[in-house]
Design a protein around this motif. Structure first.
Motif, PDB file in Angstrom:
ATOM      1  N   MET A   1      -3.246  18.681  13.030  1.00 57.75           N
ATOM      2  CA  MET A   1      -1.955  18.430  13.047  1.00 57.75           C
ATOM      3  C   MET A   1      -1.512  17.168  13.410  1.00 57.75           C
ATOM      4  O   MET A   1      -1.043  16.236  12.475  1.00 57.75           O
ATOM      5  N   LEU A   2      -1.745  16.439  14.435  1.00 59.51           N
ATOM      6  CA  LEU A   2      -1.361  15.364  15.063  1.00 59.51           C
ATOM      7  C   LEU A   2      -2.266  14.475  14.594  1.00 59.51           C
ATOM      8  O   LEU A   2      -1.349  13.305  13.970  1.00 59.51           O
ATOM      9  N   ILE A   3      -3.314  14.518  13.853  1.00 59.49           N
ATOM     10  CA  ILE A   3      -4.113  13.541  13.199  1.00 59.49           C
ATOM     11  C   ILE A   3      -3.439  13.205  12.056  1.00 59.49           C
ATOM     12  O   ILE A   3      -3.520  12.074  11.322  1.00 59.49           O
ATOM     13  N   ASP A   4      -2.783  14.335  11.104  1.00 62.34           N
ATOM     14  CA  ASP A   4      -2.270  13.774  10.072  1.00 62.34           C
ATOM     15  C   ASP A   4      -1.047  12.969  10.147  1.00 62.34           C
ATOM     16  O   ASP A   4      -0.653  12.408   8.974  1.00 62.34           O
ATOM     17  N   ILE A   5      -0.372  13.037  11.167  1.00 64.62           N
ATOM     18  CA  ILE A   5       0.720  12.054  11.368  1.00 64.62           C
ATOM     19  C   ILE A   5       0.266  10.704  11.960  1.00 64.62           C
ATOM     20  O   ILE A   5       0.523   9.776  11.303  1.00 64.62           O
ATOM     21  N   LEU A   6      -0.802  10.812  12.831  1.00 69.11           N
ATOM     22  CA  LEU A   6      -1.473   9.520  13.374  1.00 69.11           C
ATOM     23  C   LEU A   6      -2.020   8.491  12.361  1.00 69.11           C
ATOM     24  O   LEU A   6      -1.894   7.425  12.602  1.00 69.11           O
ATOM     25  N   MET A   7      -2.717   9.020  11.437  1.00 71.06           N
ATOM     26  CA  MET A   7      -3.574   8.303  10.346  1.00 71.06           C
ATOM     27  C   MET A   7      -2.681   7.449   9.697  1.00 71.06           C
ATOM     28  O   MET A   7      -2.978   6.357   9.670  1.00 71.06           O
ATOM     29  N   PRO A   8      -1.624   8.135   9.204  1.00 76.66           N
ATOM     30  CA  PRO A   8      -0.941   7.268   8.363  1.00 76.66           C
ATOM     31  C   PRO A   8       0.073   6.269   8.993  1.00 76.66           C
ATOM     32  O   PRO A   8      -0.072   4.914   8.701  1.00 76.66           O
ATOM     33  N   VAL A   9       0.345   6.698  10.161  1.00 76.64           N
ATOM     34  CA  VAL A   9       1.171   5.548  11.049  1.00 76.64           C
ATOM     35  C   VAL A   9       0.459   4.412  11.581  1.00 76.64           C
ATOM     36  O   VAL A   9       0.779   3.248  11.287  1.00 76.64           O
ATOM     37  N   LEU A  10      -0.960   4.829  12.108  1.00 78.04           N
ATOM     38  CA  LEU A  10      -1.762   3.866  12.492  1.00 78.04           C
ATOM     39  C   LEU A  10      -2.178   2.814  11.403  1.00 78.04           C
ATOM     40  O   LEU A  10      -2.287   1.635  11.433  1.00 78.04           O
ATOM     41  N   SER A  11      -2.525   3.317  10.016  1.00 79.63           N
ATOM     42  CA  SER A  11      -2.972   2.610   8.811  1.00 79.63           C
ATOM     43  C   SER A  11      -1.851   1.860   8.495  1.00 79.63           C
ATOM     44  O   SER A  11      -2.099   0.513   8.321  1.00 79.63           O
ATOM     45  N   LEU A  12      -0.805   2.268   8.237  1.00 79.51           N
ATOM     46  CA  LEU A  12       0.274   1.509   7.753  1.00 79.51           C
ATOM     47  C   LEU A  12       0.868   0.450   8.695  1.00 79.51           C
ATOM     48  O   LEU A  12       1.149  -0.750   8.512  1.00 79.51           O
ATOM     49  N   GLY A  13       1.029   0.900  10.081  1.00 79.31           N
ATOM     50  CA  GLY A  13       1.353   0.083  11.134  1.00 79.31           C
ATOM     51  C   GLY A  13       0.199  -1.303  11.278  1.00 79.31           C
ATOM     52  O   GLY A  13       0.643  -2.374  11.461  1.00 79.31           O
ATOM     53  N   GLY A  14      -1.222  -0.641  11.141  1.00 83.07           N
ATOM     54  CA  GLY A  14      -2.073  -1.908  11.250  1.00 83.07           C
ATOM     55  C   GLY A  14      -1.892  -2.997  10.161  1.00 83.07           C
ATOM     56  O   GLY A  14      -1.982  -4.119  10.322  1.00 83.07           O
ATOM     57  N   MET A  15      -1.762  -2.356   8.638  1.00 88.62           N
ATOM     58  CA  MET A  15      -1.446  -3.144   7.620  1.00 88.62           C
ATOM     59  C   MET A  15      -0.410  -3.950   7.727  1.00 88.62           C
ATOM     60  O   MET A  15      -0.498  -5.341   7.478  1.00 88.62           O
ATOM     61  N   SER A  16       0.832  -3.432   8.101  1.00 87.78           N
ATOM     62  CA  SER A  16       2.343  -4.441   8.313  1.00 87.78           C
ATOM     63  C   SER A  16       1.968  -5.435   9.322  1.00 87.78           C
ATOM     64  O   SER A  16       2.305  -6.695   9.097  1.00 87.78           O
ATOM     65  N   LEU A  17       1.038  -5.208  10.420  1.00 90.97           N
ATOM     66  CA  LEU A  17       0.714  -6.211  11.514  1.00 90.97           C
ATOM     67  C   LEU A  17      -0.057  -7.378  10.743  1.00 90.97           C
ATOM     68  O   LEU A  17       0.300  -8.658  11.091  1.00 90.97           O
ATOM     69  N   LEU A  18      -1.061  -6.958  10.019  1.00 88.81           N
ATOM     70  CA  LEU A  18      -1.759  -7.911   9.679  1.00 88.81           C
ATOM     71  C   LEU A  18      -1.063  -8.807   8.350  1.00 88.81           C
ATOM     72  O   LEU A  18      -1.130  -9.940   8.527  1.00 88.81           O
ATOM     73  N   PHE A  19      -0.409  -8.172   7.430  1.00 92.07           N
ATOM     74  CA  PHE A  19       0.539  -9.016   6.686  1.00 92.07           C
ATOM     75  C   PHE A  19       1.592  -9.885   7.177  1.00 92.07           C
ATOM     76  O   PHE A  19       1.614 -10.918   6.804  1.00 92.07           O
ATOM     77  N   GLY A  20       2.194  -9.151   8.316  1.00 99.83           N
ATOM     78  CA  GLY A  20       3.033  -9.934   9.160  1.00 99.83           C
ATOM     79  C   GLY A  20       2.408 -11.242   9.612  1.00 99.83           C
ATOM     80  O   GLY A  20       3.074 -12.489   9.569  1.00 99.83           O
ATOM     81  N   ALA A  21       1.321 -11.155  10.132  1.00101.77           N
ATOM     82  CA  ALA A  21       0.579 -12.426  10.899  1.00101.77           C
ATOM     83  C   ALA A  21       0.223 -13.241   9.757  1.00101.77           C
ATOM     84  O   ALA A  21       0.548 -14.463   9.816  1.00101.77           O
ATOM     85  N   GLY A  22      -0.176 -12.960   8.612  1.00 99.21           N
ATOM     86  CA  GLY A  22      -0.401 -13.695   7.584  1.00 99.21           C
ATOM     87  C   GLY A  22       0.669 -14.617   7.137  1.00 99.21           C
ATOM     88  O   GLY A  22       0.645 -15.805   7.006  1.00 99.21           O
ATOM     89  N   LEU A  23       1.905 -13.744   6.849  1.00101.52           N
ATOM     90  CA  LEU A  23       3.225 -14.685   6.671  1.00101.52           C
ATOM     91  C   LEU A  23       3.751 -15.465   7.627  1.00101.52           C
ATOM     92  O   LEU A  23       4.014 -16.560   7.184  1.00101.52           O
ATOM     93  N   ALA A  24       3.430 -15.092   8.691  1.00 99.92           N
ATOM     94  CA  ALA A  24       3.987 -16.244   9.997  1.00 99.92           C
ATOM     95  C   ALA A  24       3.170 -17.309   9.859  1.00 99.92           C
ATOM     96  O   ALA A  24       3.551 -18.455   9.925  1.00 99.92           O
ATOM     97  N   PHE A  25       1.671 -16.993   9.419  1.00 98.70           N
ATOM     98  CA  PHE A  25       0.804 -18.338   9.437  1.00 98.70           C
ATOM     99  C   PHE A  25       1.232 -19.092   8.402  1.00 98.70           C
ATOM    100  O   PHE A  25       1.329 -20.324   8.617  1.00 98.70           O
ATOM    101  N   ALA A  26       1.418 -18.455   7.197  1.00101.12           N
ATOM    102  CA  ALA A  26       1.712 -19.282   6.013  1.00101.12           C
ATOM    103  C   ALA A  26       3.002 -19.956   5.989  1.00101.12           C
ATOM    104  O   ALA A  26       3.122 -21.071   5.681  1.00101.12           O
ATOM    105  N   SER A  27       3.930 -19.277   7.007  1.00103.17           N
ATOM    106  CA  SER A  27       5.367 -20.074   6.821  1.00103.17           C
ATOM    107  C   SER A  27       5.102 -21.459   7.722  1.00103.17           C
ATOM    108  O   SER A  27       6.095 -22.427   7.501  1.00103.17           O
ATOM    109  N   GLN A  28       4.345 -21.503   8.644  1.00100.67           N
ATOM    110  CA  GLN A  28       3.996 -22.338   9.435  1.00100.67           C
ATOM    111  C   GLN A  28       3.174 -23.450   8.692  1.00100.67           C
ATOM    112  O   GLN A  28       3.356 -24.782   8.789  1.00100.67           O
ATOM    113  N   LYS A  29       2.144 -23.053   8.258  1.00102.83           N
ATOM    114  CA  LYS A  29       1.143 -24.183   7.522  1.00102.83           C
ATOM    115  C   LYS A  29       1.639 -24.561   6.322  1.00102.83           C
ATOM    116  O   LYS A  29       1.471 -25.907   6.058  1.00102.83           O
TER     117      LYS A  29
END
Lengths: 276, 443
Positions: A1-29
């Motif tokens: 049950m808990l894993i059903d919630i944790l998996m999407p939270v972690l995967s989506l959260g991870g992706m957003s962190l990754l894209f966020g970092a990419g955008l931050a880098f691009a805006s500087q570069k």
């Protein structure tokens, strides 16, 4: 049950962190550097986007000044104080400019000037002037249908007894009304001027008398009365040279049709009684 | 011929024709007044320079206004006599214009320069020179100098000439009567135009409400092979240049383009007849047929009027006004201009004067647009009058330009059909004026 919630939270959260970092880098570069002066100039401009400077709004003007393509005195609305502020930013000296305001040079209101026909078309001076130069008998006078009133971004013009009047306090000198008037009777006058010829009729005096009680009849009395060579009759109408005029108001006193306006209440004491 | 009716596909209205007032009245010469007022601009383009001064003697047909620039047409004296003065004077289409006032001596002494030519032998260049020197302009209404129209740039290939005999404007019958009475001049004029442009194909478009004109023109064409009559459905504005071209040839003039872009030149039948007369007699354009009509005049007539005759003079000639006038319109009721005085000289562009009594002139209340889209249905140019008008009334002229306001032909079909009586044509005309003024100031 808990894993059903944790998996999407972690995967989506991870992706957003990754894209966020990419955008931050691009805006500087890949950042496109803006001229800091442009932003500073934009701050001191009035911000009404009237377009009187000839550029698309205040942003466009600020960019043009920063790039050296527009003069620092280009903002007529801001006047000399804004020009000085821009001068400080650009490191240039702004020349002192005389503030000018628009003035409708016609005094032939509905009591004083006659009409040749009844106009029931759309409320617009350009439309009316396409029909035999407008309903007014005088083909040079203000039609009072408010094309300038609607064009003014500062609400500085109103219609009084069938002719347009500019509120000097509100007028910023953007000259938009000058451009839209089909009769070309709005002129920019130095704000210090206390005397103006309120007529632009180039008709002969005899004809002017027929349709307007306050029209200039080109009698040249003003020209002879002026000690400063500041008023001249050309094309059947008197014109004041504002560089020469000292506001003595003698011409206005002598004018037989009272077509010259003068601010007698604020007349300088040394000129009072001069014409006697 | 005559069995197949041609009409443009979309748009148009059917206003009451009211041609019965004058369609059977033959053209009669109007009395020439003692004073004529000849404006120095009777065409689209630059005004003329006066070549005479007060006190000068002038002869009939003498040049009194010399052309200035290419798009311009010289002005001639319509009478012989003495120049009285040169004054600014009101004209039918707006502002006061410098006008030469001539005292008529009643002798009609023609100028020496007037020499007729044999129309069968005259060369293309000679015809073109005559058109220019005779001051011929489009006599339908537009008054565009004809010599400019007849000298297209070298890169434009002209394939056909169309004569416009539709006369779709209600009330007017000047073109109609001319086709009935002088069909040879009309056909002869078309042949001269075809010779100038070196064109093999000629059409004459006539609305089917003028069977007598169609019969007369058909007879005048005889067995001349390259000229065809096209019978058009009676519908306003059938005589609009772009629609006429589409109806007859199936070609569409592009937005912002000219008929010559699709290889066509259109002229009015009266213009063609005038070219024929000026070439054969040498007499320049000094008079034209004018329909004086409407319920407001006692004796409606088709008159041949010398230029410079005042409207008040013709009123007298037609038995005076029958009642207090509501509106006096120069041109037809759809495209004409209401006048504020009767002291207006008749000039090259005046094809008719309509006198409407007061009960025919209603001041309608303007109601809000209900988006019925009738104006879109009737617009012959396929514009959206309601949108252009709305933007124009809000002063958004740039948007009007993107909505192709400049393609409007000002036919007035939208204003005619509008159930809310909105000033559609008027506001589009305003937008056009502002856009043209702005363009001029930018250059």
């Amino acid at each position: 049950m808990l894993i059903d919630i944790l998996m999407p939270v972690l995967s989506l959260g991870g992706m957003s962190l990754l894209f966020g970092a990419g955008l931050a880098f691009a805006s500087q570069k890949f950042a496109i550097g803006t001229d800091p002066k442009e932003e500073q100039i934009r701050q001191v401009l009035p911000g009404v986007n009237c377009g009187a400077c000839g550029y698309p709004g205040c942003d466009g003007f600020a960019a043009a000044v920063a790039a050296g393509q527009a003069p620092i005195t280009g903002c007529t609305v801001g006047g000399s104080s804004v020009a000085q502020d821009i001068g400080l930013i650009m490191g240039l000296e702004a020349e002192e400019t005389q503030r000018k305001v628009a003035k409708v040079l016609c005094a032939g209101d509905c009591d004083k000037a006659t009409n040749k026909y009844h106009y029931d078309g759309i409320e617009d001076c350009v439309a009316a002037s396409m029909l035999a130069d407008g309903p007014k008998e005088c083909s040079f006078g203000c039609l009072g249908l408010g094309t300038c009133v609607r064009a003014c971004p500062f609400d500085a013009i109103y219609i009084d007894k069938g002719i347009a009047v500019v509120d000097e306090e509100k007028c910023t000198g953007c000259e938009i009304c000058v451009a839209v008037c089909p009769k070309n009777i709005i002129e920019m006058i130095p704000v210090s001027s206390q005397v103006q010829v309120m007529c632009k009729s180039e008709d002969k005096g005899r004809d002017v008398r027929k349709y307007c009680t306050v029209g200039c009849i080109a009698c040249k009395i003003c020209e002879r009365a002026c000690e400063y060579d500041a008023i001249k009759v050309e094309n059947n109408v008197a014109r004041i040279d504002y560089d020469k005029c000292v506001n003595c108001m003698v011409c206005a006193e002598k004018c037989p049709t009272k077509s010259i306006y003068a601010d007698f209440e604020n007349r300088r004491p040394e000129f009072v009684g001069m014409s006697n | 011929m005559g069995f197949e009716l041609f009409s443009f596909f979309k748009g148009g209205v059917h206003p009451p024709g009211n041609k019965h007032f004058t369609e059977d009245k033959p053209i009669e010469k109007a009395k020439v007044p003692a004073l004529v007022y000849i404006p120095l601009q009777q065409h689209i383009g630059a005004p003329c320079e006066p070549t005479v001064k007060p006190g000068d003697q002038v002869k009939m047909g003498q040049v009194i206004g010399q052309q200035k620039g290419h798009v311009c047409a010289p002005i001639h004296s319509s009478v012989s006599g003495k120049v009285k003065s040169i004054i600014p004077f009101a004209t039918a289409h707006g502002s006061k214009i410098q006008t030469i006032v001539i005292e008529n001596d009643g002798l009609d002494t023609p100028a020496e320069s007037i020499i007729g030519r044999n129309v069968d032998e005259v060369s293309a260049q000679e015809i073109l020179d005559t058109v220019l020197n005779a001051g011929i302009v489009g006599l339908g209404n537009a008054t565009f100098p004809t010599h400019v129209k007849l000298s297209p740039p070298a890169d434009k290939v002209i394939e056909a000439v169309i004569l416009n005999g539709a006369e779709c404007e209600p009330y007017l019958t000047a073109d109609h009567r001319l086709m009935v009475e002088e069909p040879d001049a009309v056909v002869g004029g078309l042949r001269l135009i075809m010779r100038v442009l070196d064109v093999e194909t000629g059409y004459i478009g006539i609305e089917d409400n003028k069977p007598d004109a169609i019969a007369a023109i058909e007879k005048a064409i005889g067995d001349y092979p390259n000229i065809t009559i096209k019978t058009l459905k009676t519908k306003y504005p059938q005589g609009c240049e772009r629609n006429l071209i589409e109806t007859i040839t199936g070609r569409q003039v592009p937005s912002g383009g000219l008929p010559m872009d699709v290889g066509i030149i259109v002229n009015n039948v009266t213009t063609a007849a005038q070219i024929y007369k000026s070439v054969s007699t040498g007499m320049p354009l000094i008079e034209r047929t004018v329909t004086i009509t409407g319920r407001g005049i006692n004796n409606p007539r088709n008159l041949l009027v010398r230029f410079g005759t005042l409207v008040s003079d013709v009123i007298e000639e037609c038995g005076g006004l029958s009642c207090e006038p509501g509106k006096i319109i120069i041109g037809g009721p759809m495209m004409g201009v209401a006048q504020h005085t009767m002291d207006i000289p008749i000039t090259k562009g005046v094809s008719g004067i309509v006198f409407m009594p007061r009960d025919e002139v209603k001041e309608e209340e303007i109601l809000p647009c209900i988006r019925c889209a009738k104006c879109i249905q009737v617009c012959p140019i396929r514009l959206m009058p309601l949108s252009i008008s709305a933007h124009s009334l809000r002063g958004e002229y740039d948007t009007c330009e993107t909505l192709h306001a400049l393609d409007c032909v000002e036919c007035g079909a939208c204003s005619y059909i509008c159930p809310s009586k909105r000033p559609l044509q008027e506001s589009i005309k305003l937008a056009k004026q502002v856009i043209i003024d702005r363009r001029r100031n930018e250059n």
